[in-house]
Design a protein around this motif. Structure first.
Motif, PDB file in Angstrom:
ATOM      1  N   ALA A 162       0.933  -1.177  -0.050  1.00  0.00           N
ATOM      2  CA  ALA A 162       0.066  -0.024   0.053  1.00  0.00           C
ATOM      3  C   ALA A 162       0.940   1.223  -0.069  1.00  0.00           C
ATOM      4  O   ALA A 162       0.447   2.282  -0.527  1.00  0.00           O
ATOM      5  CB  ALA A 162      -0.762   0.161   1.268  1.00  0.00           C
ATOM      6  N   GLY A 163       2.101   1.159   0.470  1.00  0.00           N
ATOM      7  CA  GLY A 163       2.993   2.344   0.588  1.00  0.00           C
ATOM      8  C   GLY A 163       3.241   2.627  -1.031  1.00  0.00           C
ATOM      9  O   GLY A 163       3.337   3.992  -0.994  1.00  0.00           O
ATOM     10  N   GLU A 164       3.549   1.580  -1.842  1.00  0.00           N
ATOM     11  CA  GLU A 164       3.932   1.947  -3.205  1.00  0.00           C
ATOM     12  C   GLU A 164       2.700   2.763  -3.762  1.00  0.00           C
ATOM     13  O   GLU A 164       2.897   3.656  -4.630  1.00  0.00           O
ATOM     14  CB  GLU A 164       4.050   0.601  -3.963  1.00  0.00           C
ATOM     15  CG  GLU A 164       5.328  -0.047  -3.666  1.00  0.00           C
ATOM     16  CD  GLU A 164       5.699  -1.363  -4.508  1.00  0.00           C
ATOM     17  OE1 GLU A 164       5.155  -1.225  -5.700  1.00  0.00           O
ATOM     18  OE2 GLU A 164       5.899  -2.163  -3.897  1.00  0.00           O
ATOM     19  N   VAL A 165       1.430   2.252  -3.533  1.00  0.00           N
ATOM     20  CA  VAL A 165       0.285   2.902  -4.018  1.00  0.00           C
ATOM     21  C   VAL A 165       0.027   4.390  -3.598  1.00  0.00           C
ATOM     22  O   VAL A 165      -0.253   5.230  -4.310  1.00  0.00           O
ATOM     23  CB  VAL A 165      -1.089   2.136  -3.700  1.00  0.00           C
ATOM     24  CG1 VAL A 165      -2.365   2.713  -3.930  1.00  0.00           C
ATOM     25  CG2 VAL A 165      -1.017   0.584  -4.035  1.00  0.00           C
ATOM     26  N   ALA A 166       0.223   4.403  -2.084  1.00  0.00           N
ATOM     27  CA  ALA A 166      -0.005   5.913  -1.580  1.00  0.00           C
ATOM     28  C   ALA A 166       0.975   6.707  -2.207  1.00  0.00           C
ATOM     29  O   ALA A 166       0.698   7.934  -2.662  1.00  0.00           O
ATOM     30  CB  ALA A 166       0.516   5.801  -0.220  1.00  0.00           C
ATOM     31  N   SER A 167       2.460   6.497  -2.475  1.00  0.00           N
ATOM     32  CA  SER A 167       3.265   7.417  -3.008  1.00  0.00           C
ATOM     33  C   SER A 167       3.118   7.750  -4.435  1.00  0.00           C
ATOM     34  O   SER A 167       3.114   8.914  -5.062  1.00  0.00           O
ATOM     35  CB  SER A 167       4.707   7.033  -2.683  1.00  0.00           C
ATOM     36  OG  SER A 167       5.059   5.669  -3.400  1.00  0.00           O
ATOM     37  N   SER A 168       2.762   6.672  -5.282  1.00  0.00           N
ATOM     38  CA  SER A 168       2.581   6.698  -6.767  1.00  0.00           C
ATOM     39  C   SER A 168       1.419   7.567  -6.883  1.00  0.00           C
ATOM     40  O   SER A 168       1.135   8.308  -7.812  1.00  0.00           O
ATOM     41  CB  SER A 168       2.794   5.530  -7.365  1.00  0.00           C
ATOM     42  OG  SER A 168       1.496   4.814  -6.789  1.00  0.00           O
ATOM     43  N   THR A 169       0.268   7.211  -6.084  1.00  0.00           N
ATOM     44  CA  THR A 169      -0.909   8.069  -6.387  1.00  0.00           C
ATOM     45  C   THR A 169      -0.918   9.448  -6.128  1.00  0.00           C
ATOM     46  O   THR A 169      -1.389  10.319  -6.687  1.00  0.00           O
ATOM     47  CB  THR A 169      -1.927   7.388  -5.195  1.00  0.00           C
ATOM     48  OG1 THR A 169      -2.531   6.075  -5.558  1.00  0.00           O
ATOM     49  CG2 THR A 169      -3.499   8.246  -5.400  1.00  0.00           C
ATOM     50  N   ALA A 170      -0.144   9.931  -4.939  1.00  0.00           N
ATOM     51  CA  ALA A 170      -0.043  11.344  -4.776  1.00  0.00           C
ATOM     52  C   ALA A 170       0.874  11.977  -5.875  1.00  0.00           C
ATOM     53  O   ALA A 170       0.331  13.110  -6.179  1.00  0.00           O
ATOM     54  CB  ALA A 170       0.764  11.548  -3.295  1.00  0.00           C
ATOM     55  N   LEU A 171       1.839  11.342  -6.462  1.00  0.00           N
ATOM     56  CA  LEU A 171       2.570  12.194  -7.749  1.00  0.00           C
ATOM     57  C   LEU A 171       1.607  11.845  -8.886  1.00  0.00           C
ATOM     58  O   LEU A 171       1.899  13.031  -9.414  1.00  0.00           O
ATOM     59  CB  LEU A 171       3.839  11.393  -7.695  1.00  0.00           C
ATOM     60  CG  LEU A 171       4.713  11.472  -6.576  1.00  0.00           C
ATOM     61  CD1 LEU A 171       6.243  10.514  -6.998  1.00  0.00           C
ATOM     62  CD2 LEU A 171       5.111  13.086  -6.141  1.00  0.00           C
TER      63      LEU A 171
END
Length: 239
Positions: A40-49
């Motif tokens: 989910a960390g990958e999802v969060a960072s990529s989603t924000a960018l």
């Protein structure tokens, strides 16, 4: 302007939850360090960018006075999307991300920031931190309750006080800087800044050689020190 970057999972983590964004046509550069289980960390960072990237075309029609408002709104939109995903999709429960962004236009630079990913300015052989860590340990240091040395080993050093997607609302730190020739901006996640002290960073930036060589030496140093976390660095070099 030249832009150099690297992003690595490190020596222990199985996946890289850091993300970075380079949009030179819009003058936008950013790093994000996600948190949360089951990728989910990958999802969060990529989603924000991705939200910053979606909004970037708006910049072409904005005056200089409106740039800070765009940054705050971009962070707010990123927060909205990440928070909604974390509260409606079970696999993303509890996710969030740091976000540090640099916006360059003409003779001005703006920094926007939430979390403990950092921005630095290297100017006239001097390194200046441009952000304050929004972390529990960072707050304790600012209050004088613990020293910088104690902060490095504190058991709660990874606890964030502010992050994109952590709450319904987000507070964004912003500042503007007048650009000078030869300025160098460094954006980095805590996997980088936890392994390289500010003094070591300044010493390396003072060394001879190209910026490519300097960053490669820093990358190798983190790996030699065991790289327990993902680490990302993004350098914008004013020519």
């Amino acid at each position: 302007m030249r832009v150099l970057s690297f992003s690595e999972k490190g020596c222990i983590r199985k996946n890289n939850e850091d993300s970075f964004l380079v949009l030179p046509d819009h003058g936008i550069f950013a790093v994000a360090d996600g948190m949360g289980g089951h990728r989910a960390g990958e999802v969060a960072s990529s989603t924000a960018l991705r939200e910053l990237e979606k909004l970037a075309p708006q910049l072409k029609g904005l005056s200089d006075q409106d740039l800070e408002g765009w940054l705050v709104e971009s962070f707010t939109q990123a927060n909205r999307v990440v928070y909604k995903s974390s509260t409606t999709e079970p696999q993303n429960a509890g996710m969030g991300t740091t976000l540090t962004a640099l916006l360059i236009r003409d003779t001005r630079a703006l920094i926007a920031h939430a979390g403990d990913s950092r921005a630095y300015l290297w100017r006239q052989e001097e390194l200046t931190p441009l952000t304050k860590d929004h972390s529990l340990v960072g707050e304790l240091v600012r209050l004088g309750q613990i020293s910088l040395e104690e902060a490095e080993k504190h058991p709660q050093r990874h606890v964030l006080m502010r992050a994109v997607g952590a709450d319904q609302e987000i507070e964004v730190d912003c500042q503007a800087i007048s650009l000078r020739s030869k300025d160098v901006f460094l954006l980095c996640t805590d996997g980088f800044s936890n392994m390289i002290s500010d003094e070591e960073l300044a010493d390396e930036f003072s060394e001879s050689g190209s910026w490519e060589e300097r960053l490669e030496r820093l990358r190798q140093l983190i790996l030699e020190r065991g790289a327990p976390d993902n680490f990302t660095a993004l350098c914008c070099i004013m020519e």
